[in-house]
Design an enzyme around this catalytic site. Structure first.
Site, PDB file in Angstrom:
ATOM      1  N   GLU A 244       0.902  -1.292  -0.007  1.00 51.59           N
ATOM      2  CA  GLU A 244      -0.063  -0.074   0.138  1.00 51.59           C
ATOM      3  C   GLU A 244       1.109   1.393   0.125  1.00 51.59           C
ATOM      4  O   GLU A 244       1.929   1.124   0.351  1.00 51.59           O
ATOM      5  CB  GLU A 244      -0.859   0.031   1.124  1.00 51.59           C
ATOM      6  CG  GLU A 244      -1.824  -1.133   1.248  1.00 51.59           C
ATOM      7  CD  GLU A 244      -2.480  -1.383   2.593  1.00 51.59           C
ATOM      8  OE1 GLU A 244      -3.318  -2.135   2.988  1.00 51.59           O
ATOM      9  OE2 GLU A 244      -1.940  -0.649   3.708  1.00 51.59           O
ATOM     10  N   LYS A 246       2.399   4.604   1.277  1.00 54.01           N
ATOM     11  CA  LYS A 246       2.767   5.034   2.618  1.00 54.01           C
ATOM     12  C   LYS A 246       2.466   6.625   2.566  1.00 54.01           C
ATOM     13  O   LYS A 246       3.341   7.252   1.910  1.00 54.01           O
ATOM     14  CB  LYS A 246       4.121   4.760   3.144  1.00 54.01           C
ATOM     15  CG  LYS A 246       4.406   5.421   4.507  1.00 54.01           C
ATOM     16  CD  LYS A 246       6.015   5.193   4.724  1.00 54.01           C
ATOM     17  CE  LYS A 246       6.006   5.286   6.481  1.00 54.01           C
ATOM     18  NZ  LYS A 246       5.657   6.698   6.858  1.00 54.01           N
ATOM     19  N   ARG A 266      -3.300   9.218  16.346  1.00 53.37           N
ATOM     20  CA  ARG A 266      -2.286   8.449  16.660  1.00 53.37           C
ATOM     21  C   ARG A 266      -1.940   8.421  18.301  1.00 53.37           C
ATOM     22  O   ARG A 266      -1.661   7.345  18.921  1.00 53.37           O
ATOM     23  CB  ARG A 266      -0.874   8.784  16.040  1.00 53.37           C
ATOM     24  CG  ARG A 266       0.230   7.319  16.203  1.00 53.37           C
ATOM     25  CD  ARG A 266       1.382   7.902  15.621  1.00 53.37           C
ATOM     26  NE  ARG A 266       2.710   6.966  15.671  1.00 53.37           N
ATOM     27  CZ  ARG A 266       3.066   6.344  14.396  1.00 53.37           C
ATOM     28  NH1 ARG A 266       2.703   6.493  13.329  1.00 53.37           N
ATOM     29  NH2 ARG A 266       4.000   5.472  15.054  1.00 53.37           N
ATOM     30  N   GLU A 295      -5.150   6.636   7.504  1.00 51.46           N
ATOM     31  CA  GLU A 295      -4.378   7.800   7.556  1.00 51.46           C
ATOM     32  C   GLU A 295      -4.994   9.176   6.660  1.00 51.46           C
ATOM     33  O   GLU A 295      -5.521   8.849   5.689  1.00 51.46           O
ATOM     34  CB  GLU A 295      -2.985   7.682   6.815  1.00 51.46           C
ATOM     35  CG  GLU A 295      -2.058   8.489   7.119  1.00 51.46           C
ATOM     36  CD  GLU A 295      -0.554   8.290   7.598  1.00 51.46           C
ATOM     37  OE1 GLU A 295       0.287   9.085   7.477  1.00 51.46           O
ATOM     38  OE2 GLU A 295      -0.544   7.096   8.086  1.00 51.46           O
TER      39      GLU A 295
END
Length: 546
Positions: A244, A246, A266, A295
């Site tokens: 995937e 980043k 986070r 994200e």
């Protein structure tokens, strides 16, 4: 349990160097505690006050603590600061000041473990215009009833920095030993519940209770972490792997039950109010109750923007709508931990991915599966060309391990190595930077969470960077001697470097060659910084590549 007895235990632990010795001492104490005392003791002995998932924070800075100490010890605040500078340790300074104070109260009320926790809760829940005054009043009351040794650990707990070398691993093993249960079950329950205090209570009732744990919505769990690695290495070891992008963004955890949706950073801080646009689109993208991992990136004209743009939105508490117009955020979801009452973390990643694609109509992060290194390397190059940091390579058969930085996820980025380190000190700048911190002392951590310096960084910092960082660090000053500053370790820097070297000059035993500031990681907490063991592994890897 009297707080004096807890302080004596802390003093014993602080004097120990052996991990097994620490575990045995903690395990010997746990059975003697009541059900009310047990979770408090477990958290306190790790230097924490509330469960990791809890939004409650003490929010006590050194200056407020110094004011309270000065009042109780009959000293001026400046004298308190001088003593802290002399010892380099708030706890040691408080112990000395309480031992030498001129007057003794005739109405001292012995502190208990649960009583201290109740006062800490009162501090955390106090807000409004008079909050600082009320917090100061409570702290004065605590210190006024404390003996010198109690003062040492009480003040450190108020700053949530106990410094006795007890980490999660020690306490997990102690819980297992005290309760006669499998340590692996304790670790797994901790991953799901994110509170060793609650896990300790469950362990008392036996292994069946530990097996019957579930992730709960609106109670965030730690996020699974990645190590550095290579595509070829992962293919060689695992065969077919998932790749995937980043992203250069901010990690999030999205929780939804019915129409109620919340988002956590986070660091497990709730950021729902800062990103209502992201909340709305994810809420509309699924009709199910879910916990999603992903994200958020900032975009402009279809291309990702730097990490700092995302942080501006995540930090925002006021004028959110105006910020939404300036900075567009897009979520990329790559994992699912919970679906309609079922915990999914023990399922293989390939299964979780299949579930994710069925329950989320949009915003699923793209993924490629292959056992051909050449194909995956081309995807890596596509990621860089698209403006992303690199790629994540994930094993398809692994479960989701909250808070664990294992080999099942690896990150692949361009050659310049970076490392996340805690900021533990600084030095005043020179010339036009004389009113700002000009360089910073950085540290990695050992298994117990103790911090060990690994070097200083002064390059890569613009005047704007230094001004921004100063605003974040100025209230964290613990001690000052000449140009040197000791800081409460609350901030993480990402630093680039040429190589790791062995060095007798720093307590970690290592130093960074040509360190360069990359960015301040507001999205990371100090307990996520690099460990001494991983620094050693980086050093060994360098030797192999020569």
């Amino acid at each position: 349990m009297k707080f004096a007895a807890f302080s004596q235990v802390c003093e014993q632990l602080e004097g120990m160097s052996g991990r097994l010795e620490m575990i045995d001492l903690i395990a010997s104490i746990l059975p003697s505690l009541s059900d009310e005392e047990l979770p408090v003791f477990v958290r306190f002995v790790m230097g924490r006050v509330f469960p990791d998932w809890s939004p409650q924070k003490l929010g006590i800075g050194p200056n407020l603590l110094y004011e309270a100490i000065g009042y109780v010890a009959g000293r001026k605040k400046a004298e308190v600061v001088t003593e802290v500078n002399r010892t380099g340790d708030v706890g040691g300074a408080v112990e000395h000041l309480l031992a030498t104070k001129s007057q003794t109260s005739f109405f001292v009320e012995p502190l208990t473990l649960c009583g201290v926790y109740a006062d800490f809760t009162r501090i955390a829940t106090t807000d409004g215009n008079r909050s600082q005054r009320e917090k100061l009043r409570v702290i004065k009351g605590l210190l006024g009833n404390a003996g010198p040794l109690e003062g040492r650990y009480l003040s450190r707990l108020l700053l949530e920095e106990l410094r006795i070398g007890v980490g999660e691993g020690n306490v997990r093993d102690a819980i297992a030993g005290a309760s006669g249960v499998n340590p692996a079950l304790v670790a797994h329950a901790h991953q799901a519940l994110n509170d060793l205090g609650e896990v300790a209570l469950l362990a008392r009732t036996g292994e069946a209770s530990l097996r019957d744990v579930h992730i709960a919505p609106f109670r965030p769990v730690k996020m699974m972490l990645a190590q550095q690695g290579t595509i070829s290495g992962m293919v060689e070891e695992h065969g077919s792997v998932a790749v995937e992008y980043k992203y250069d963004g901010t990690r999030f955890q999205f929780h939804k039950v019915g129409e109620e949706c919340r988002m956590y950073s986070r660091r497990l801080e709730e950021v729902t109010g800062a990103v209502p646009d992201v909340i709305e689109i994810l809420c509309k993208a699924t009709a199910h109750d879910v916990i999603l991992d992903g994200e958020v990136i900032a975009v402009k004209d279809g291309r990702p923007r730097p990490f700092q743009f995302v942080l501006r939105r995540f930090r925002r508490k006021h004028e959110v709508e105006a910020a939404m117009e300036k900075i567009e955020l897009v979520p990329n979801v790559f994992d699912i931990l919970y679906l309609d009452g079922e915990t999914l973390i023990d399922r293989p990643f390939s299964e979780r991915r299949a579930v994710l694609e069925t329950v989320l109509s949009e915003y699923v992060a793209p993924q490629w599966v292959s056992d051909e290194t050449k194909n995956l390397e081309s995807i890596y190059q596509e990621a860089l060309d698209a403006g992303h940091e690199g790629v994540m390579v994930k094993t398809r058969g692994a479960g989701y391990t909250p808070g664990v930085r294992g080999k099942n996820w690896i990150k692949v980025k361009p050659a310049v190595d970076t490392i996340d380190l805690a900021v533990v000190g600084a030095e005043w700048g020179e010339g036009r930077r004389a009113h700002l911190f000009g360089s910073f002392l950085l540290a990695c951590q050992d298994e117990g969470g103790d911090l060990f310096p690994i070097g200083k960084v002064a390059t890569g910092l613009s005047d704007n960077d230094l001004a921004f960082i100063y605003q974040h660090l100025k209230d964290l000053v613990v001690a000052e001697k000449g140009k040197e500053i000791v800081l409460e370790p609350k901030v993480v820097f990402e630093v680039g470097y040429a190589e790791v070297q062995k060095s007798p000059n720093y307590e970690s035993g290592y130093a960074l060659r040509f360190p360069r500031f990359v960015r301040m990681r507001d999205d990371k907490s100090v307990d996520e910084v690099e460990t001494v063991d991983r620094v050693a592994a980086r050093y060994e890897q360098q030797l192999k590549s020569l």
